[in-house]
Each structure stands twice: as structure tokens, then as C-alpha cells.
Scaffold this active site. Structure first.
Site: not given
Ligand code: OAK
Length: 790
Positions: A348, A527-528, A533, A635, A639
Site C-alpha cells: 500500500h 485525509k491524513r 499529500k 480512495t 468517493k
Molecule cells: C498505512 C500503513 C502502512 C502502509 C500503508 C498505509 C496506507 O494507509 N496506505 C494507503 O493505502 C490506501 C489503500 O490502498 C491507498 O489508497 C493510499 O494511497 C495509501 O497511502
């Protein structure tokens, strides 16, 4: 179920489950009674689904995730069961405000952001599609912290959703497993024996996840940590009162709190303990179920698919090998192959600082048997794949991405661009060795929560226009396209958006005391908070716009409301400074009479799933402005587009695919591509050059440096200005001019309201592909080899 039946069920639960008389019941009591009345309707399809899965001997899918960002459950269940009208009317007749009853439920915030929310959408789709599945995770006592602001600075408070009874879970005291830590390994003739030095108990709590129209229900099984020894009476009797409760408290620490870091692992022992704790318990549970149905352990990959949500459950690989080899006497190489046939891994993020690795010493101390197996898995990989050794162990660090890759049947990225970059960057070597292993599954969102439930106004229009049935067949939104040319449809679409905006404006006035005009453009970034970002770029635009309006107050500016939302990780200093700056800018801008009615900034605290459900339907403009190559997918972008917001965005993550689908004309593109970003970073003084070329940017940064937003404390935000000038890794300055220019095009476009509505409606009509049902079908067919049981 009719309204009258529901009403009498609510009253029955009020009296017999909670011992309350209607005359004295509070909102909380009514919400609990309604929840149990609804939950009762979930139980029958839930049992039925379990029965069908056993009978049909269907392949089972297990989704292992450290995070499930579920939000509220009551309305979701009501809508999925088709009981929304009945519930609203029943409440009305009982003299209750339905909305107030729903609003009483706390969010289950068992996640940080994108990864956790994706897991929750996937659970919804797995149930809607009737794929036999379990979600496995941790039942954190405290979910993601609550955010408030004190003089503009973020303050964190512990979240405590479990301080009140949680009506959606079933405690399973009989489903518990011992999970060992520390200790020693004895290598004997008969193999290796791990004598764990410490052991905690994982106890299961089950939440049924009901799919659309109640056709199927899966289970979310969350583990809570308990001590093996409840209470040391001997110590207590010796007068050591606190000490007597110590083992209990120590064990419980494991499931006490969600780590609040979004993509920056902290490398703390407790975190590794959490990871092993829930992974080991889940695997024990999976294998117990397997043994109740099948005898041949070698057939595991045929009947079971396990998905690892990022590397947090990556220890599943060595753990499964350990069980197969040490406990079932399977040859090591075979054990590794069986594990690999069963496990799959989703990546991710590619941010280097986010890739998990554990110090070898810590791993060996906490999980001595697993560390030894990791070395053997590394050897096996070198032997069988012409791979160099030490791919998983590097400079004394165990790299969890590599480990997950090596032990996975399939490895996937979450958008086309991200998957492509995975192949070219982080996993390039492993991809060369295993060219068929990486594939893409672009993320999706559940249309039940993210359109049907959160946006009833637009949903009603959609159903009136194309009929029902789009909720579980979102491609049908394409049928709207034929109506976009119809002025009547456009007017209705615009009216639905306006109604959502008016509702949000009322709420913001009530909660924040800020008045916003529903006719202004609602421009939202939620978002965070993270440098990549680029909330900082957004607030620079606010400053530049404020400055431009003050310079030219006579101009007919397009009124905008800038809405921000998001939490900064408590230890992420720069992110917290960005929060502070946004709040300081908001205070100055909102107090400035010269810009009143043209520019307003709102930053409601404690952004969470419930707040997203209110903001998403009310957005005109969706800010998706990350540095290209950095956002794996996003995501929120989906939305907003689905709910008829236009995107201003870079070619990053799933933005690329959103733009391809909604059309170039209906998407405001700006900024460098991922390749250009890499090139640009190599240019010396790229920031200085960009600042010199953009007077708006130069003035905005000067305002920060002059202390325009730090009354009596001119240096308050100087650190951020310095970052921009001298350490602009995320290229805020280099993308600013393009962002500013396109944002003025957005202003212009918004003035032609009918044309805007046309573009917005096309976004909705063309976003059906972003349903998580499509994503889950992709996983089922291309990764799990699983089929629906209905
Ligand atoms: C959180 C902790 C460790 C590694 C990745 C994440 C995370 O939240 N990544 C996010 O995952 C989402 C779902 O796939 C993506 O849409 C985001 O771009 C990504 O930052």
C-alpha cells in the site's frame, strides 16, 4: 419486517435486554434497543451463510489486517437490510429523532486511514458478493486518537469507543488461543522445539458483516489480549496489590491501543508483538477450521487463500512454515511451498520511510524460532530462484516487504501507476526473478456506504432516473449519461448537491460557529496530514488567494469555501505544524472583512469516517494533489468523484484512472508526472527557481515569514517557510504555479453553473468502475481462486 414489527422489537429489547421503560429511556437506550432489533435480523442470514459455506466446501478467503476503519455500523446494517424507511418511521412513532439516534453511535476507529478504510470496504463487498470470508484483526480498546485544537495546535485525546457496550460484537470466550513470545529453541533429532518464555491468550470477538439486501453475511473476528493467569491471589495476599494485577495488565497492553502512525512504522517491540499476536491467533483459528473439514494439510492452498493487508501480518509466512514443519512434520521446502501457495500480499505504499523492517536482534529475542526460519526461507529463495541471498535480511534488518513477496503466491499494487512503480523500484529485483507474481488490483469503495447511505438525495435521483439495482451493479450508473443532456435532470442533480451543501453549512454553523454560503464552491481536502499529500500547497493557495483578493477587492471573485480535515500522527512534527498553520490562516482569513463572502477556511477537528460521510456528498471540488508517484492509490478521490465532485489533481495513484474514466474535460489536471518529479528533484535550487517564477507563491511564503499568521510571534511558522525554500522534497514550490493556474480555471468553470453540473454528473455516471465489488471480483478471480457461494 414492517415498521410496526420493528417498533415492537425495539420496545421488547428496551425492556428485556436493557431493563428500561420507554418513559425513562435516553437516546443511548433507544440506540441500543434499535441496534439489537436490527442485529437480530442479521443473525439468521449469518448462520445460513456459515451453513452454506460448510455444505458447499467453498474455498475460504481470510483477510488479515492490523486495521479495520469501520465507522458506524447501525445505519449500514439498516440500509443493507432495506429497513431504512421502517426504521425512520418506527423512530418517528416512538417520538424519537432517527438522525439523533444514529448519531449516538461512536465510530469504530480501528484504523488510521486509507489502508484501514479499504479493509472495511472490502468486508462489505465480500459479503455483498457472497464470498465466504473472514476479516481478522485486533480489537483495540482505544482506536485512533480524538483530535481537538488548542490555539490552533493539534491536541490528542485517547479514544474510548468501548467505554459503552458495543452492540455489534459477540464475545467468544471459548474461541481462544495461546500466543507465545521470547524463550528458546532446542534443535533435536526430532526437529526444532520452541519453548516460549511468555504466553498471552487471544480471545475472539465476532462482528457479523451483512451484505447488500441481507443475502450473505461474513464475520469480522477481532482478537483481544488477555493474561493466562487472571489474578495472582498469592501476591495479593502478600500485600502486593498492584503487582497481583500486573500479568493481566501487561498482557492486555497488546490490544490496548492502535498505533497512530499512518505509513511510518516506529519499530517498537510492542508493535511487533501486536503483529505476531493477531497473526498467530488468526492462523491457529484458520487451521483449526481447516482440520475440522479436511485431513490433508498439503491441500491447504486449494481450500484457503490468505490476504496480507500490507506487511503488518507478514510474520504469517514464517508462522505458517513453523506450524507445517515443526508441528505437522512437513519437509521444510514443502512447508515453504504450501505457505507460499496460500499467502498473498498487498503493498500500500512505496514511501521508503514507510517500508517495515525489524531489527534482527529484536526479532530473534521476541520470536527466536521465526528468526531462524526467516534465515532458512532466505536460503531456500536463493537456492530455488537464482536469487542473491540476504534479500530479506539486510544490514541486520529483516525487510518485511521482501519477506512477504518471497512467501506470496501473488503480490499486488493498488492502482495501475503504483503497481507499475512497484515493478520498477522497490521490487524490481524480485520482479525480475518472478515476473508473474506482481499484478494490479485498483482500489475501490463500497457504493452502499459511500453513495446510497451517505447521499440519500443523490441516490433517490439516481433511482428515479435509471431505476433501482445500481447499488450492487455500479456500472449501471453509465445509464445516467443519456440523461446528462437533459436540462431537467441537470437541475435536479444541482438541486441535490445544493441540498447537501446547505445541510453541511447548517452543521458547520452549529458546531464551528462559522457561516458558509451553500452557493459558494465547496473545495475539500480531507485525509491524513502528510507532506506528500501537500496540504501545505493547498494552504499556500489559500494565502495567495487571500492576498490576491485584498489587492484587487473590486474583482468579481468566485466565492470559495476551503475545507480541510485530517489528523497528524502525534510524533510527526512537520504535519502538526501544517495543522497549526491552516488554523492560523483560517483565523486571519475568516476575520478579514475585505475577503468576506469570497474566501472562507474551515478546519473541523477530528476528521473520521462519519465526518467523511457528511463532507463527501457536499463537495464541489475534490483536492487530490499529492506529489506524483507518492500516493499509492487514494480512495477519497473515488468517493468524491462518485458523489459528483470535480477533481483538481495530479497524475498520481488512482487519479490517473479516474481521469481516464471521467474524461480529460471533466478533471482539472495539473503538476508534474512521476517521471518529471524524479528529474526535477535533481535540479539544484528547484524551489528557489519556482519561487522566483511565481509571484503568488513568493508573496504567500513572504506572508508566512513576515508573521502574518502568527500574531505577536512572527517566527511561528518560519520552519515551514524554510522547508519550502530549502528542503522542498515533495516539490510544493515546483508544482505551485501549475496548481494556481488550474485553480483559476476551476474558478472560471464554476461560474458557468450549468456546465459545471454537466461535468459533475458525468463524474458520477462514469465512476461505477470504482466500486469495491469490482475490486473484490478481481482479487477473487486473479488472486484467490475463490467463487461466490450465492
Ligand atoms: C498505512 C500503513 C502502512 C502502509 C500503508 C498505509 C496506507 O494507509 N496506505 C494507503 O493505502 C490506501 C489503500 O490502498 C491507498 O489508497 C493510499 O494511497 C495509501 O497511502
Amino acid at each position: 419486517m414492517t415498521k410496526d414489527e420493528l417498533k415492537s422489537e425495539i420496545l421488547r429489547h428496551l425492556a428485556f435486554s436493557f431493563g428500561k421503560d420507554a418513559a425513562h429511556a435516553q437516546t443511548r437506550d433507544w440506540r441500543m434497543a434499535l441496534s439489537l432489533a436490527i442485529r437480530d435480523r442479521v443473525v439468521t442470514p449469518w448462520f445460513e451463510s456459515t451453513r452454506k459455506t460448510y455444505e458447499g466446501r467453498h474455498k475460504r478467503v481470510y483477510y488479515l489486517s492490523m486495521e479495520f476503519l469501520i465507522g458506524r455500523l447501525l445505519q449500514d446494517a439498516i440500509v443493507n437490510l432495506g429497513l431504512d424507511d421502517a426504521a425512520r418511521e418506527a423512530c418517528l412513532e416512538l417520538g424519537l429523532s432517527y438522525d439523533q439516534v444514529l448519531a449516538d453511535e461512536p465510530d469504530a476507529a480501528l484504523g488510521n486511514g486509507g489502508l484501514g478504510r479499504l479493509a472495511a470496504c472490502f468486508l462489505d463487498s465480500l459479503s455483498t458478493l457472497g464470498i465466504p470470508a473472514y476479516g481478522y484483526g485486533i480489537r483495540y480498546e482505544h482506536g485512533l486518537f480524538r483530535q481537538s485544537f488548542h490555539e490552533g495546535r493539534q491536541v490528542e485525546q485517547a479514544e474510548d469507543w468501548l467505554s459503552q457496550p458495543h452492540p455489534w460484537e459477540f464475545e467468544r470466550p471459548e474461541v481462544c488461543y495461546g500466543v507465545g513470545f521470547y524463550g528458546t529453541v532446542r534443535e533435536g533429532e526430532d526437529g526444532a522445539h520452541w519453548d516460549a518464555g511468555d504466553m498471552v491468550v487471544a480471545k475472539a470477538y465476532d462482528t457479523p458483516i451483512i451484505g447488500w439486501q441481507g443475502r450473505w453475511a461474513n464475520t469480522l473476528r477481532l482478537w483481544s489480549a488477555q493474561s493466562r493467569t487472571q489474578f495472582d491471589l498469592a501476591r495479593f495476599n502478600e500485600g502486593q496489590f498492584a503487582g497481583a494485577a500486573e500479568p493481566e495488565a501487561l498482557a492486555r497492553t497488546i490490544s490496548r491501543v492502535l498505533y497512530p502512525n499512518d505509513s511510518t512504522p516506529q519499530g517498537k517491540e510492542l508493535r511487533l508483538k501486536q503483529e505476531y499476536f493477531f497473526t498467530a491467533a488468526s492462523l491457529a483459528d484458520i487451521l483449526r477450521r481447516y482440520h475440522s473439514e479436511y485431513t490433508d494439510i498439503r491441500a491447504l492452498p486449494k481450500h484457503v487463500a490468505i490476504q496480507l493487508n500490507d506487511t503488518h501480518p507478514a510474520i504469517a509466512g514464517p508462522e505458517l512454515v513453523r506450524i507445517l514443519h515443526d508441528e505437522h512434520w512437513v519437509e521444510l521446502d514443502d512447508a515453504i511451498e504450501i505457505a507460499r501457495g496460500t499467502l498473498n500480499y498487498t503493498n500500500h505504499t512505496l514511501l521508503p520511510e514507510a517500508l517495515e523492517s525489524w531489527h534482527e536482534g529484536l526479532m530473534r529475542h521476541l520470536l527466536p524460532r521465526h528468526m531462524r526460519l526467516i534465515e532458512q526461507i532466505d536460503d531456500w529463495h536463493a537456492r530455488t530462484s537464482k536469487g542473491r541471498k540476504m534479500s530479506t535480511i539486510d544490514h541486520g534488518q529483516v525487510k518485511m516487504g521482501e519477506l512477504s513477496f518471497v512467501l506470496a503466491n501473488k503480490v499486488n499494487g493498488v492502482s495501475a501507476l503504483h503497481t507499475d512503480l512497484m515493478k520498477k523500484t522497490v521490487f524490481s529485483e524480485l520482479h525480475t526473478l518472478h515476473p508473474d507474481r506482481i499484478l494490479n488490483q485498483t482500489n475501490g469503495i463500497t457504493p452502499r456506504r459511500w453513495l446510497r447511505t451517505c447521499n440519500p438525495t443523490l441516490s433517490a435521483l439516481i433511482t428515479d432516473t435509471i431505476g433501482s439495482g445500481w447499488e450492487d451493479d455500479l456500472d449501471r450508473l453509465e445509464d445516467l449519461e443519456a440523461h446528462v443532456g437533459d436540462a431537467g435532470f441537470r437541475a435536479a442533480f444541482a438541486e441535490a448537491k445544493h441540498a447537501n451543501k446547505a445541510r453541511l453549512a447548517n452543521r458547520i454553523r452549529a458546531i464551528r460557529g462559522v457561516s458558509i454560503d451553500p452557493d459558494a464552491m465547496f473545495d475539500i481536502q480531507v485525509k491524513r496530514i502528510h507532506e506528500y499529500k501537500r496540504q501545505l500547497m493547498n494552504v499556500l493557495e489559500v494565502i495567495a488567494l487571500w492576498d490576491a483578493i485584498r489587492r484587487n477587492p473590486g474583482k468579481d471573485w468566485t466565492p470559495r469555501v476551503k475545507i480541510f480535515g485530517g489528523k497528524a500522527a502525534p510524533g510527526y512534527h512537520t504535519a502538526k505544524e501544517i495543522v497549526h498553520l491552516i488554523n492560523d490562516v483560517a483565523r486571519v482569513v475568516n476575520a478579514d472583512e475585505d475577503v468576506a463572502g469570497r474566501l472562507t477556511v474551515v478546519f473541523p477537528p477530528n476528521y473520521n469516517v462519519t465526518m467523511a460521510e457528511r463532507l463527501v456528498p457536499a463537495a464541489d471540488l475534490s483536492q487530490q494533489i499529492s506529489t506524483a508517484g507518492k500516493e499509492a492509490s487514494g480512495t477519497g478521490n473515488m468517493k468524491f468523484a462518485l458523489n459528483g465532485a470535480l477533481t483538481i489533481g495530479t497524475l498520481d495513484g488512482a487519479n490517473v484512472e479516474i481521469r481516464e474514466r471521467v474524461g480529460d474535460d471533466n478533471f482539472f489536471l495539473f503538476g508534474m508526472t512521476a517521471d518529471e518529479v524524479v528529474e526535477r528533484r535533481a535540479v539544484p535550487d528547484h524551489a528557489a527557481e519556482a519561487i522566483a517564477a511565481s509571484p503568488e507563491l513568493a508573496r504567500a511564503i513572504e506572508h508566512i515569514e513576515r508573521g502574518s499568521f502568527g500574531p505577536g510571534e512572527p517566527d511561528r511558522h518560519r520552519h515551514l517557510a524554510n522547508l519550502l525554500r530549502h528542503h522542498d522534497y515533495f516539490l510544493v514550490c515546483s508544482d505551485f504555479a501549475s496548481y494556481w493556474k488550474v485553480s483559476r480555471e476551476v474558478d472560471e468553470a464554476y461560474r458557468d453553473r450549468d456546465r459545471w453540473t454537466r461535468m459533475a454528473a458525468l463524474n458520477t455516471a462514469r465512476s461505477g468502475w470504482f466500486s469495491s465489488d469490482r475490486t473484490i471480483r478481481g482479487y477473487a478471480e486473479e488472486i484467490w481462486g475463490a467463487t461466490p457461494a450465492i
